[in-house]
Design a protein around this motif. Structure first.
Motif, mmCIF file in Angstrom:
data_model
loop_
_atom_site.group_PDB
_atom_site.id
_atom_site.type_symbol
_atom_site.label_atom_id
_atom_site.label_comp_id
_atom_site.label_asym_id
_atom_site.label_seq_id
_atom_site.Cartn_x
_atom_site.Cartn_y
_atom_site.Cartn_z
ATOM 1 N N THR A 31 44.199 42.795 42.916
ATOM 2 C CA THR A 31 45.459 42.125 43.234
ATOM 3 C C THR A 31 45.815 42.289 44.705
ATOM 4 O OG1 THR A 31 46.291 42.452 40.979
ATOM 5 C CG2 THR A 31 47.920 42.001 42.682
ATOM 6 N N VAL A 32 45.549 43.453 45.260
ATOM 7 C CA VAL A 32 45.773 43.655 46.695
ATOM 8 C C VAL A 32 44.898 42.710 47.502
ATOM 9 C CG1 VAL A 32 45.534 45.307 48.589
ATOM 10 C CG2 VAL A 32 46.510 46.046 46.408
ATOM 11 N N LEU A 33 43.643 42.523 47.082
ATOM 12 C CA LEU A 33 42.764 41.546 47.739
ATOM 13 C C LEU A 33 43.361 40.153 47.649
ATOM 14 C CD1 LEU A 33 40.097 40.611 49.022
ATOM 15 C CD2 LEU A 33 39.122 40.548 46.716
ATOM 16 N N LEU A 34 43.926 39.820 46.493
ATOM 17 C CA LEU A 34 44.562 38.508 46.335
ATOM 18 C C LEU A 34 45.704 38.331 47.330
ATOM 19 C CD1 LEU A 34 45.199 35.842 44.881
ATOM 20 C CD2 LEU A 34 46.463 37.165 43.167
ATOM 21 N N LEU A 35 46.479 39.371 47.562
ATOM 22 C CA LEU A 35 47.585 39.269 48.516
ATOM 23 C C LEU A 35 47.062 38.964 49.924
ATOM 24 C CD1 LEU A 35 49.858 42.241 47.350
ATOM 25 C CD2 LEU A 35 50.097 39.809 46.818
ATOM 26 N N PHE A 36 45.932 39.546 50.293
ATOM 27 C CA PHE A 36 45.342 39.229 51.602
ATOM 28 C C PHE A 36 44.858 37.775 51.645
ATOM 29 C CE2 PHE A 36 44.937 43.883 52.046
ATOM 30 C CZ PHE A 36 45.414 44.024 53.345
ATOM 31 N N LEU A 37 44.301 37.282 50.540
ATOM 32 C CA LEU A 37 43.862 35.884 50.491
ATOM 33 C C LEU A 37 45.056 34.932 50.606
ATOM 34 C CD1 LEU A 37 41.121 35.931 47.694
ATOM 35 C CD2 LEU A 37 40.813 36.034 50.174
ATOM 36 N N LEU A 38 46.129 35.264 49.905
ATOM 37 C CA LEU A 38 47.343 34.433 50.011
ATOM 38 C C LEU A 38 47.875 34.455 51.429
ATOM 39 C CD1 LEU A 38 49.148 35.498 46.698
ATOM 40 C CD2 LEU A 38 48.184 33.239 47.204
ATOM 41 N N ASP A 39 47.832 35.598 52.065
ATOM 42 C CA ASP A 39 48.276 35.722 53.454
ATOM 43 C C ASP A 39 47.496 34.757 54.351
ATOM 44 O OD1 ASP A 39 49.525 37.404 55.773
ATOM 45 O OD2 ASP A 39 47.362 37.466 56.160
ATOM 46 N N ARG A 40 46.191 34.737 54.207
ATOM 47 C CA ARG A 40 45.356 33.856 55.035
ATOM 48 C C ARG A 40 45.579 32.383 54.694
ATOM 49 N NH1 ARG A 40 39.211 35.484 55.641
ATOM 50 N NH2 ARG A 40 39.414 33.595 56.914
ATOM 51 N N TYR A 41 45.685 32.087 53.419
ATOM 52 C CA TYR A 41 45.808 30.677 53.037
ATOM 53 C C TYR A 41 47.149 30.095 53.474
ATOM 54 C CZ TYR A 41 45.872 26.404 50.315
ATOM 55 O OH TYR A 41 45.952 25.090 49.935
#
Length: 598
Positions: free
Chosen positions: A138-148
């Motif tokens: 989920t933390v990885l997902l937050l970084f992906l959302l940040d980039r997107y």
């Protein structure tokens, strides 16, 4: 329409355009979210989440015994409702994706534990596997959302606010603290979307293999999320060349998907035999035997219950998500984001439709509609886009995010499973437990903080995060008008008032269910008192008789093993004044009489 008009229509407002940031406030929010995810341990002696338990039994069976049946787990730790059965053996009936991912993790943990003499109890195992297999992804997902979101043109403060909203103001927070597959499925779905959005022409084989693996594992982690992956694949299926480039994709997909047919074959005798068709309980056999494995069509009660109601309503607990509907339409209408917007819209619609169509749409004791968790990253993307393109919505987002964080934080930090009998579980269960000082065992307890005071650490962290985001926003030159804050406050107040009038159990019945909750969180004596109090609270004889028939036997079951005969005599006397002909009262009197004779 002229090109100039189209540009004016689709360009973001200058007031909330990209702003240069000296420091990454979004990373601060992600760090705060991570601490909040690992803070509650959710370990009780009485309460067990059957969705977690069945998976944990399977992992112990595979790693420690080399078998697939969970008979030993049931024998050692207790039976579970959610199980499949074949030839007298019990099996986990859950999608196997999360378990397949967790097997190598637990194999390492188990080996290290044996080496150093560390006993992996079922609760320690649950906590560790949740962190490795759900929380960290989920933390990885937050970084992906940040980039997107930054690639869409969102400024730093808006990205941070969006991460705060998704990570701590939606039920993604709740399910990031539990060993169930819904949140992992959300991670896999958005990761597939993020990876493939630039797929065109010749794509490197490693990216295609990874995309296939994400789709394959996602499909067996949460069956509803399989349709999200299908929508994503359809968005680039005609854009990749040459045709042979699909070989790595298929290889990755087949490898990641293979645990499901292999499990079906070894456990149930055929690759096409699903666990839901082998349910042990007749009730679940009926539910999963109706429609397509329990999926039929949306009904008025499921639409109200899962979207609006105070019991499980998605928009009740996270009202900021309503803005996502506006933003998704913006993404679809904009020529530059139309393809991605269609994928996002399709993902939201198909998962919501399926969740609303489940025969047992309540899905047991849950916080919010757990079957919709996999589409939340896409819906929150719509929220960010809506505010990016419509400056007047900034105030609405701030107000609703703060409220959402509060509504999700309290149940997540107490007992993250609402009793289905409560009409207003946030107040009658979550706030009730906080008032009693009964919160989930957590890291604060380990450093000496007691009761509800242990929630001070994550609460302060979240307040600090909100403050930092708002300060960063104001320093970026963003201004909020009074109307944009007043209108959502008024709307939320009216909506809350209308929903508060919904009929539900009587106050005495609510007390009975509260007593059951106290028993689940390992407070039996307090539960016994509350069972008695539930009966005495009502002046209506019919209600008292109805509640007494359920509450007094529960209290007797608590006081009996404690040899608290004074309490048992007290209950017998009060019961006789309410319902002297009760068969259960006669049984209690016989027990007390035999004890007095002895």
């Amino acid at each position: 329409m002229s090109r100039a008009k189209r540009t004016a229509r689709t360009s973001p407002s200058p007031a909330i355009g990209p702003a240069s940031a000296r420091w990454r406030i979004s990373y601060v929010v992600i760090a705060i979210a991570f601490v909040c995810y690992v803070y509650p341990q959710h370990s009780w002696k009485q309460y067990r989440n059957v969705n977690e338990q069945a998976r944990l039994y399977l992992l112990k069976a595979v790693v420690e015994e080399g078998v697939l049946n969970i008979d030993t787990g049931i024998k050692n730790y207790g039976n579970v409702q959610d199980r499949a059965i074949r030839d007298g053996h019990s099996y986990c009936d859950k999608p196997v994706g999360l378990s397949a991912m967790a097997v190598p993790v637990y194999a390492v943990l188990h080996s290290v534990g044996r080496l150093f003499g560390y006993d992996w109890t079922i609760q320690r195992m649950r906590f560790a596997l949740t962190i490795f297999c759900v929380t960290l992804p989920t933390v990885l997902l937050l970084f992906l959302l940040d980039r997107y979101w930054k690639s869409l043109g969102a400024p730093e403060w808006l990205v941070a606010l969006g991460l705060l909203a998704y990570g701590l103001g939606s039920i993604a927070f709740t399910y990031s603290t539990q060993f169930v597959g819904h949140q992992l499925a959300a991670v896999l779905a958005f990761a597939h979307f993020f990876l493939s959005r630039r797929f065109v022409g010749r794509v490197h084989w490693t990216k295609l293999m990874l995309a296939g693996a994400l789709a394959g594992l996602g499909a067996i982690t949460d069956y509803f999320s399989a349709f999200i992956h299908l929508a994503i694949i359809m968005s680039y299926i005609t854009r990749i060349r040459p045709f042979t480039a699909w070989v790595p994709f298929l290889a990755g997909g087949i490898l990641a998907f293979s645990p499901l047919p292999l499990y079906n074959l070894l456990a149930f005798g055929a690759v096409t035999k699903m666990s839901y068709a082998q349910e042990a309980l007749p009730m679940f056999q009926t539910q999963h035997g109706t429609g397509f494995f329990g999926v039929t069509f949306p009904r008025p009660e499921s639409i109200f219950g899962l979207l609006i109601s105070p019991t499980q309503g998605l928009f009740f607990f996270s009202p900021f998500l309503l803005l996502g509907l506006v933003g998704v339409m913006e993404l679809v209408r904009n020529r530059e984001t139309k393809r991605e917007g269609i994928v996002i819209a399709s993902s939201i619609v198909v998962v919501a439709w399926l969740a609303l169509s489940v025969l047992n749409w309540r899905a047991g004791w849950t916080v919010g509609p757990r079957h919709m968790v996999s589409m939340l990253p896409f819906l929150v993307t719509g929220v960010v886009e809506a505010v990016r393109r419509n400056a007047p919505l900034i105030g609405s987002l701030i107000v609703t995010v703060v409220l959402s964080v509060f509504l999700v934080f309290v149940p997540t930090m107490t007992l993250p499973a609402f009793d289905v009998n409560f009409a207003h579980p946030f107040t009658t269960q979550a706030l009730f437990l906080v008032g009693q000082g009964l919160v989930s065992p957590n890291l604060g307890h380990m450093i000496g903080l007691s009761g509800s005071w242990s929630l001070l650490i994550p609460a302060v962290l979240i307040l600090t995060g909100i403050t930092c985001v708002l300060l960063h926003m104001f320093r970026s030159g963003v201004r909020i008008d009074f109307v944009s804050i007043a209108l959502p406050v008024i709307a939320l107040a009216i909506g809350g008032w209308l929903l508060s009038g919904r009929n539900g159990p009587t106050e005495s019945e609510d007390m009975y269910y509260q007593a059951r909750t106290l028993k689940l969180v390992d407070r039996p004596q307090l539960a016994g008192f509350w069972f008695e109090h539930a009966v005495e609270h009502s002046a209506d004889p019919n209600v008292r008789r109805k509640v007494a028939d359920r509450a007094y036997p529960e209290a007797v079951a608590i006081y009996g093993p404690l040899s608290d005969f004074a309490s048992l005599h007290r209950i017998a006397e009060r019961w006789a004044s309410i319902d002297p002909e009760s068969p259960k009262l006669r049984e209690l009197r016989e027990v007390l009489t035999s004890r007095d004779i002895q």
